[in-house]
Scaffold this motif. Structure first.
Motif, PDB file in Angstrom:
ATOM      1  N   VAL A   1       3.564 -12.896  -4.036  1.00 22.42           N
ATOM      2  CA  VAL A   1       2.763 -12.021  -3.183  1.00 22.42           C
ATOM      3  C   VAL A   1       3.568 -11.599  -1.972  1.00 22.42           C
ATOM      4  CG1 VAL A   1       0.756 -11.961  -1.631  1.00 22.42           C
ATOM      5  CG2 VAL A   1       0.512 -12.865  -3.953  1.00 22.42           C
ATOM      6  N   GLN A   2       4.237 -12.538  -1.328  1.00 27.14           N
ATOM      7  CA  GLN A   2       5.052 -12.204  -0.159  1.00 27.14           C
ATOM      8  C   GLN A   2       6.142 -11.205  -0.507  1.00 27.14           C
ATOM      9  OE1 GLN A   2       6.503 -15.796   1.680  1.00 27.14           O
ATOM     10  NE2 GLN A   2       4.783 -15.823   3.089  1.00 27.14           N
ATOM     11  N   GLY A   3       6.757 -11.378  -1.659  1.00 31.08           N
ATOM     12  CA  GLY A   3       7.795 -10.453  -2.087  1.00 31.08           C
ATOM     13  C   GLY A   3       7.267  -9.044  -2.243  1.00 31.08           C
ATOM     14  N   LYS A   4       6.079  -8.913  -2.838  1.00 36.53           N
ATOM     15  CA  LYS A   4       5.474  -7.595  -3.015  1.00 36.53           C
ATOM     16  C   LYS A   4       5.147  -6.962  -1.669  1.00 36.53           C
ATOM     17  CE  LYS A   4       3.510  -8.812  -7.476  1.00 36.53           C
ATOM     18  NZ  LYS A   4       2.285  -9.156  -8.216  1.00 36.53           N
ATOM     19  N   LEU A   5       4.614  -7.778  -0.751  1.00 39.73           N
ATOM     20  CA  LEU A   5       4.262  -7.258   0.568  1.00 39.73           C
ATOM     21  C   LEU A   5       5.496  -6.829   1.355  1.00 39.73           C
ATOM     22  CD1 LEU A   5       1.440  -9.734   1.591  1.00 39.73           C
ATOM     23  CD2 LEU A   5       1.209  -7.397   0.731  1.00 39.73           C
ATOM     24  N   PHE A   6       6.563  -7.615   1.304  1.00 42.00           N
ATOM     25  CA  PHE A   6       7.799  -7.247   1.995  1.00 42.00           C
ATOM     26  C   PHE A   6       8.384  -5.967   1.408  1.00 42.00           C
ATOM     27  CE2 PHE A   6       8.081 -11.763   3.454  1.00 42.00           C
ATOM     28  CZ  PHE A   6       8.105 -11.478   4.808  1.00 42.00           C
ATOM     29  N   PHE A   7       8.294  -5.818   0.092  1.00 42.22           N
ATOM     30  CA  PHE A   7       8.785  -4.609  -0.560  1.00 42.22           C
ATOM     31  C   PHE A   7       7.997  -3.389  -0.095  1.00 42.22           C
ATOM     32  CE2 PHE A   7       8.395  -1.605  -4.149  1.00 42.22           C
ATOM     33  CZ  PHE A   7       9.708  -1.198  -4.227  1.00 42.22           C
ATOM     34  N   LEU A   8       6.653  -3.520  -0.061  1.00 41.79           N
ATOM     35  CA  LEU A   8       5.818  -2.419   0.396  1.00 41.79           C
ATOM     36  C   LEU A   8       6.095  -2.078   1.856  1.00 41.79           C
ATOM     37  CD1 LEU A   8       2.440  -3.416  -1.266  1.00 41.79           C
ATOM     38  CD2 LEU A   8       3.835  -1.403  -1.816  1.00 41.79           C
TER      39      LEU A   8
ATOM     40  N   ILE B   1       8.466   1.360   6.201  1.00 33.76           N
ATOM     41  CA  ILE B   1       9.431   1.505   7.298  1.00 33.76           C
ATOM     42  C   ILE B   1      10.421   2.630   6.995  1.00 33.76           C
ATOM     43  CG2 ILE B   1      11.350   0.342   8.499  1.00 33.76           C
ATOM     44  CD1 ILE B   1       8.583  -0.583   9.378  1.00 33.76           C
ATOM     45  N   GLN B   2      10.808   2.752   5.732  1.00 30.16           N
ATOM     46  CA  GLN B   2      11.747   3.805   5.326  1.00 30.16           C
ATOM     47  C   GLN B   2      11.059   5.165   5.147  1.00 30.16           C
ATOM     48  OE1 GLN B   2      15.053   3.373   5.190  1.00 30.16           O
ATOM     49  NE2 GLN B   2      14.706   1.258   5.843  1.00 30.16           N
ATOM     50  N   LYS B   3       9.754   5.207   5.448  1.00 30.63           N
ATOM     51  CA  LYS B   3       8.941   6.430   5.346  1.00 30.63           C
ATOM     52  C   LYS B   3       8.845   6.962   3.913  1.00 30.63           C
ATOM     53  CE  LYS B   3       9.627   7.815  10.141  1.00 30.63           C
ATOM     54  NZ  LYS B   3       8.746   6.836  10.654  1.00 30.63           N
ATOM     55  N   GLU B   4       8.895   6.047   2.958  1.00 26.36           N
ATOM     56  CA  GLU B   4       8.725   6.427   1.557  1.00 26.36           C
ATOM     57  C   GLU B   4       7.247   6.484   1.188  1.00 26.36           C
ATOM     58  OE1 GLU B   4      10.979   3.791  -0.929  1.00 26.36           O
ATOM     59  OE2 GLU B   4      12.813   4.106   0.212  1.00 26.36           O
ATOM     60  N   ILE B   5       6.409   5.725   1.912  1.00 26.69           N
ATOM     61  CA  ILE B   5       4.972   5.748   1.674  1.00 26.69           C
ATOM     62  C   ILE B   5       4.257   5.850   3.031  1.00 26.69           C
ATOM     63  CG2 ILE B   5       5.033   4.483  -0.518  1.00 26.69           C
ATOM     64  CD1 ILE B   5       4.195   1.960   0.987  1.00 26.69           C
ATOM     65  N   SER B   6       3.032   6.373   2.997  1.00 28.13           N
ATOM     66  CA  SER B   6       2.239   6.529   4.214  1.00 28.13           C
ATOM     67  C   SER B   6       1.530   5.218   4.556  1.00 28.13           C
ATOM     68  CB  SER B   6       1.194   7.620   4.008  1.00 28.13           C
ATOM     69  OG  SER B   6       0.262   7.205   3.021  1.00 28.13           O
ATOM     70  N   ALA B   7       0.967   5.169   5.750  1.00 21.73           N
ATOM     71  CA  ALA B   7       0.198   3.991   6.165  1.00 21.73           C
ATOM     72  C   ALA B   7      -0.998   3.791   5.238  1.00 21.73           C
ATOM     73  CB  ALA B   7      -0.256   4.133   7.604  1.00 21.73           C
ATOM     74  N   SER B   8      -1.639   4.886   4.858  1.00 24.04           N
ATOM     75  CA  SER B   8      -2.782   4.813   3.950  1.00 24.04           C
ATOM     76  C   SER B   8      -2.372   4.217   2.603  1.00 24.04           C
ATOM     77  CB  SER B   8      -3.370   6.209   3.754  1.00 24.04           C
ATOM     78  OG  SER B   8      -4.411   6.185   2.828  1.00 24.04           O
TER      79      SER B   8
END
Length: 54
Positions: free
Chosen positions: A17-24, A29-36
């Motif tokens: 779970v932590q790995g998935k959260l760090f990846f997201l 941070i890299q602006k690949e996905i929005s906050a939403s």
């Protein structure tokens, strides 16, 4: 416990779970996905497992 260092055990599921959260978070941070999108994906990580009987 050499050199006074303590190590805490962590379950495999928790590490996953932590790995998935760090990846997201990194993608956010890299602006690949929005906050939403970040919040939606986090909900999927923490959400209940889908049941096929409903």
């Amino acid at each position: 416990m050499s050199n006074g260092k303590l190590k805490r055990g962590q379950r495999k599921a928790t590490r996953s779970v932590q790995g998935k959260l760090f990846f997201l978070w990194e993608r956010y941070i890299q602006k690949e996905i929005s906050a939403s999108r970040l919040l939606t994906e986090c909900a999927h990580v923490y959400g209940p497992a889908a049941s096929g009987g409903q």
